[in-house]
Design a protein around this motif. Sequence first.
Motif, PDB file in Angstrom:
ATOM      1  N   PHE A  97       0.809  -1.389   0.270  1.00 12.82           N
ATOM      2  CA  PHE A  97      -0.325  -0.331  -0.170  1.00 12.82           C
ATOM      3  C   PHE A  97       0.894   0.827  -0.063  1.00 12.82           C
ATOM      4  CE2 PHE A  97      -2.706   3.179   1.759  1.00 12.82           C
ATOM      5  CZ  PHE A  97      -3.695   2.874   0.784  1.00 12.82           C
ATOM      6  N   TYR A  98       1.167   1.883  -0.838  1.00 12.12           N
ATOM      7  CA  TYR A  98       1.544   3.304  -1.543  1.00 12.12           C
ATOM      8  C   TYR A  98       0.624   4.085  -0.883  1.00 12.12           C
ATOM      9  CZ  TYR A  98       4.843  -0.098  -2.753  1.00 12.12           C
ATOM     10  OH  TYR A  98       5.356  -1.099  -2.872  1.00 12.12           O
ATOM     11  N   LEU A  99       0.900   5.607  -0.428  1.00 15.61           N
ATOM     12  CA  LEU A  99       0.557   7.146   0.223  1.00 15.61           C
ATOM     13  C   LEU A  99       1.407   7.758  -1.703  1.00 15.61           C
ATOM     14  CD1 LEU A  99      -0.941   8.820   1.204  1.00 15.61           C
ATOM     15  CD2 LEU A  99       0.914   9.276   2.711  1.00 15.61           C
ATOM     16  N   LEU A 100       0.581   8.468  -2.509  1.00 19.19           N
ATOM     17  CA  LEU A 100       1.676   8.811  -3.342  1.00 19.19           C
ATOM     18  C   LEU A 100       1.409  10.978  -2.725  1.00 19.19           C
ATOM     19  CD1 LEU A 100       0.034   7.450  -6.776  1.00 19.19           C
ATOM     20  CD2 LEU A 100       1.642   7.007  -5.272  1.00 19.19           C
ATOM     21  N   THR A 101       2.801  11.035  -3.043  1.00 22.69           N
ATOM     22  CA  THR A 101       2.432  12.667  -3.634  1.00 22.69           C
ATOM     23  C   THR A 101       2.820  13.439  -5.077  1.00 22.69           C
ATOM     24  OG1 THR A 101       5.008  12.151  -3.622  1.00 22.69           O
ATOM     25  CG2 THR A 101       3.721  12.851  -0.625  1.00 22.69           C
ATOM     26  N   GLU A 102       2.662  14.008  -5.396  1.00 21.25           N
ATOM     27  CA  GLU A 102       3.055  14.592  -6.630  1.00 21.25           C
ATOM     28  C   GLU A 102       4.011  13.531  -7.248  1.00 21.25           C
ATOM     29  OE1 GLU A 102       2.670  19.136  -9.662  1.00 21.25           O
ATOM     30  OE2 GLU A 102       2.693  18.852  -7.585  1.00 21.25           O
ATOM     31  N   LYS A 103       5.091  13.682  -6.502  1.00 22.12           N
ATOM     32  CA  LYS A 103       6.049  13.393  -7.600  1.00 22.12           C
ATOM     33  C   LYS A 103       6.779  11.667  -7.082  1.00 22.12           C
ATOM     34  CE  LYS A 103       6.109  16.102 -10.637  1.00 22.12           C
ATOM     35  NZ  LYS A 103       5.966  16.020 -12.230  1.00 22.12           N
ATOM     36  N   HIS A 105       6.296   8.479  -3.661  1.00 26.10           N
ATOM     37  CA  HIS A 105       5.597   7.829  -3.399  1.00 26.10           C
ATOM     38  C   HIS A 105       6.408   7.496  -1.546  1.00 26.10           C
ATOM     39  CE1 HIS A 105       8.489   5.421  -5.690  1.00 26.10           C
ATOM     40  NE2 HIS A 105       8.348   3.736  -4.510  1.00 26.10           N
ATOM     41  N   TYR A 106       5.321   6.416  -0.893  1.00 29.92           N
ATOM     42  CA  TYR A 106       6.117   6.191   0.187  1.00 29.92           C
ATOM     43  C   TYR A 106       5.108   5.102   0.885  1.00 29.92           C
ATOM     44  CZ  TYR A 106       7.354  10.654   0.746  1.00 29.92           C
ATOM     45  OH  TYR A 106       8.271  11.988   0.812  1.00 29.92           O
ATOM     46  N   LYS A 107       5.732   3.851   1.175  1.00 27.76           N
ATOM     47  CA  LYS A 107       5.389   1.745   1.402  1.00 27.76           C
ATOM     48  C   LYS A 107       4.709   2.878   2.849  1.00 27.76           C
ATOM     49  CE  LYS A 107       5.458  -2.340   0.024  1.00 27.76           C
ATOM     50  NZ  LYS A 107       6.443  -3.789   0.530  1.00 27.76           N
ATOM     51  N   ALA A 108       3.615   2.291   2.821  1.00 28.01           N
ATOM     52  CA  ALA A 108       3.116   1.829   4.244  1.00 28.01           C
ATOM     53  C   ALA A 108       3.953   1.058   5.127  1.00 28.01           C
ATOM     54  CB  ALA A 108       1.256   1.732   4.075  1.00 28.01           C
ATOM     55  N   PRO A 109       4.448   1.400   6.318  1.00 29.87           N
ATOM     56  CA  PRO A 109       4.885   0.681   7.433  1.00 29.87           C
ATOM     57  C   PRO A 109       3.989  -0.506   7.879  1.00 29.87           C
ATOM     58  CG  PRO A 109       5.293   2.470   8.022  1.00 29.87           C
ATOM     59  CD  PRO A 109       4.332   2.526   6.688  1.00 29.87           C
ATOM     60  N   TYR A 110       2.922  -0.618   7.421  1.00 29.58           N
ATOM     61  CA  TYR A 110       2.038  -1.817   8.745  1.00 29.58           C
ATOM     62  C   TYR A 110       0.692  -1.572   7.523  1.00 29.58           C
ATOM     63  CZ  TYR A 110      -1.560  -2.555  11.500  1.00 29.58           C
ATOM     64  OH  TYR A 110      -2.861  -2.923  12.209  1.00 29.58           O
ATOM     65  N   HIS A 243      -1.735  -0.745  -3.973  1.00 28.34           N
ATOM     66  CA  HIS A 243      -2.860  -0.463  -3.650  1.00 28.34           C
ATOM     67  C   HIS A 243      -2.117   0.975  -2.886  1.00 28.34           C
ATOM     68  CE1 HIS A 243      -5.965  -3.469  -2.276  1.00 28.34           C
ATOM     69  NE2 HIS A 243      -6.037  -2.787  -3.342  1.00 28.34           N
ATOM     70  N   THR A 244      -2.953   2.183  -3.931  1.00 28.61           N
ATOM     71  CA  THR A 244      -2.109   3.978  -3.781  1.00 28.61           C
ATOM     72  C   THR A 244      -3.456   4.142  -3.221  1.00 28.61           C
ATOM     73  OG1 THR A 244      -2.503   4.982  -5.941  1.00 28.61           O
ATOM     74  CG2 THR A 244      -0.970   3.507  -5.861  1.00 28.61           C
ATOM     75  N   ALA A 245      -3.796   4.982  -2.990  1.00 24.55           N
ATOM     76  CA  ALA A 245      -4.060   7.045  -2.361  1.00 24.55           C
ATOM     77  C   ALA A 245      -3.144   7.941  -2.399  1.00 24.55           C
ATOM     78  CB  ALA A 245      -4.636   6.448  -0.545  1.00 24.55           C
ATOM     79  N   GLY A 246      -4.001   8.986  -2.327  1.00 20.65           N
ATOM     80  CA  GLY A 246      -3.423  10.544  -2.296  1.00 20.65           C
ATOM     81  C   GLY A 246      -3.171  11.302  -3.659  1.00 20.65           C
ATOM     82  N   TRP A 247      -2.527  11.514  -4.466  1.00 14.48           N
ATOM     83  CA  TRP A 247      -2.456  12.237  -5.538  1.00 14.48           C
ATOM     84  C   TRP A 247      -2.929  11.204  -6.758  1.00 14.48           C
ATOM     85  CZ3 TRP A 247      -0.545  11.599 -10.388  1.00 14.48           C
ATOM     86  CH2 TRP A 247      -0.230  12.993 -11.222  1.00 14.48           C
ATOM     87  N   PRO A 248      -3.659  11.330  -7.414  1.00  8.40           N
ATOM     88  CA  PRO A 248      -3.928  13.333  -7.839  1.00  8.40           C
ATOM     89  C   PRO A 248      -4.811  13.814  -6.827  1.00  8.40           C
ATOM     90  CG  PRO A 248      -5.089  11.946  -9.306  1.00  8.40           C
ATOM     91  CD  PRO A 248      -4.743  10.612  -8.271  1.00  8.40           C
ATOM     92  N   LEU A 249      -5.703  13.319  -5.685  1.00  6.96           N
ATOM     93  CA  LEU A 249      -6.535  13.790  -5.072  1.00  6.96           C
ATOM     94  C   LEU A 249      -6.896  14.304  -4.452  1.00  6.96           C
ATOM     95  CD1 LEU A 249      -9.750  10.689  -5.776  1.00  6.96           C
ATOM     96  CD2 LEU A 249      -9.587  12.191  -7.271  1.00  6.96           C
ATOM     97  N   THR A 250      -5.585  14.378  -3.376  1.00  3.46           N
ATOM     98  CA  THR A 250      -5.557  15.357  -2.955  1.00  3.46           C
ATOM     99  C   THR A 250      -4.861  16.168  -3.534  1.00  3.46           C
ATOM    100  OG1 THR A 250      -2.723  13.993  -2.215  1.00  3.46           O
ATOM    101  CG2 THR A 250      -4.637  13.638  -0.967  1.00  3.46           C
ATOM    102  N   ALA A 251      -4.665  16.458  -4.684  1.00  4.75           N
ATOM    103  CA  ALA A 251      -3.778  17.828  -5.491  1.00  4.75           C
ATOM    104  C   ALA A 251      -4.662  19.393  -5.295  1.00  4.75           C
ATOM    105  CB  ALA A 251      -4.082  17.732  -6.764  1.00  4.75           C
ATOM    106  N   PRO A 252      -4.198  20.606  -5.618  1.00  9.14           N
ATOM    107  CA  PRO A 252      -5.067  21.390  -5.251  1.00  9.14           C
ATOM    108  C   PRO A 252      -6.150  20.958  -6.092  1.00  9.14           C
ATOM    109  CG  PRO A 252      -2.568  22.091  -5.093  1.00  9.14           C
ATOM    110  CD  PRO A 252      -3.063  20.725  -5.908  1.00  9.14           C
TER     111      PRO A 252
END
Length: 564
Positions: A97-103, A105-110, A243-252
């Motif tokens: 499971f990964y959290l995406l920022t605009e450029k 990504h960070y893998k969820a440790p848990y 699985h990913t969450a975050g960008w692009p739905l967290t973009a302005p």
Amino acid sequence: MLRRCLPRFCAAVERSVEEFDVVIVGGGPSGLAAAIRLKQLAQGREDFRVGLVEKGSEIGAHTLSGACIETHALDELLPNWRELENPIKQKVTSDGFYLLTEKGHYKAPYLPSMLHNEHNYIVSLGAVCKFLGEQAEALGVEIFPGFAAAEPVISDDGKTLEGVQLHDMGINKKGERTAQFEPGMIFKAKQTVFAEGCRGSCTKKLESHFKLRAPYNFQTYAIGIKEVWEIPKEKFEAGKIVHTAGWPLTAPGHENTYGGSFLYHFGDGLISTGFVTGLDYSNPYVRPYMEMQKWKTHPFVRDMFEGGRPISYGARTLVEGGYASLPKLHFPGGLLVGDCAGFLNMPKIKGTHTAMKSGMLAADSLYSSVFKDGGEAGVDCKEYYDAFKGSWLHTELHQVRNCRQAFAKNFYFGCVYTAVSSMFLKGAEPWTWPHHARDNECLKPAAQCKEIEYPKPDGKLTFDLLTNHSRSGTAHNADQPIHLKLKDDAKALDVNLKTYAGPEGRYCPAGVYEFVDDGNGAKKLVINAQNCLHCKACDIKDPTQNINWCTPEGTGGPNYSASM
């Protein structure tokens, strides 16, 4: 009878009647599970008739999901399924499971326990339904593919459901009978089980007629856009899940829009991928289809697709309200199962096992309380709700009953709340939050929102809508009454276009709605009903609830391939 979607003259047509003990509307996992279970319970009773109607051209034609499935409901229904020829082959081998920022990504440790998939399978849900359909037919279920249930049939006193009326065939665009006219039959039944899936057209009418919903337990939805890709062998890892969450739905500009994605490696070098956007978004400039195209341009995601090619496309809405949105499940003469009731487990991102279990519970309740000793028509099978309350299905949904509401408050709060709920609370919190608003009520006027920039399709990674749509196999009889009804034609321009900048042209994933010049310097709404993917997003998201989705002729709509 309720006949709002059919031409007026149809009420006078002489219709043939076929009688069953149980009619099931919908050939998805819940309907097929109910049918199989009923025939298992009635083993040896050749007089016990179970009929199943499915509006798709065949079982599985309209079925669309990820899909990564849990099999414990299938284990209960068909304990020997592994010994049979079946399409359930690809076990999950890895999970991330990964959290995406605009450029970045960070893998969820848990990973919360609800997102663990180590015992699950990646499948084509359409292929699974075909398999279940074969098992149902072998038990004696009478399956009618290509027949759409157009209307519930209600008793003259309005108190009891008596069955369903099938859609008339051979009516032209003007509402006139052609030489091919065939009036839809009436399938009468002692009990009718509605397994229509998300936002079922008959179910919507039944909810109103039998008052199955209170004002506070309305449903909330999301729309999922799906593509299947063939990718290079060196990039394929059988059984891998991302699985990913975050960008692009967290973009302005997105104003706390909820959603996420999945990528499942399965089959012979295939990726099943999809992007889900909550339909409670507020900015009318959001385009769920283009959110997926934009998501694919992220460096982390792009790398998985480069060198591959898309082979299939589709879209459908999902029920996300969970426990807090469940309607009354039973009424005189009928029951609701699966997604049309709302049994999807949103934080787990799964609904197949819950849909199947609801169908089995419905079958068990009907047979023991209505049919075991003969069976009377029109019974209100209250035992179904009692069975649900005592099952693992209730426990599972109750434990996560506040997760969707938490995400509606704030994306990051939702992540934290879901993790805490999974690890510690497990449903023990003494509250159940209501949902904040109906999806159609959430749109803000366009003047209060920012337009959102989307990438120009490059034809390799990202695609224009109609190019992708051609991969869905969608077809309708062109000479039939339009099945997307405007209750008030003027609202499309006076409200939707003027206030909300024409949102139906953006939330529709099939290019059905277009505002075009009328030749006199003004705009008009064109409805390309032949493009419809039957996702029902328009019926859900239209700000004034002015669009009423009705069933077209049977076999119309998408024809999803076995890879979907």
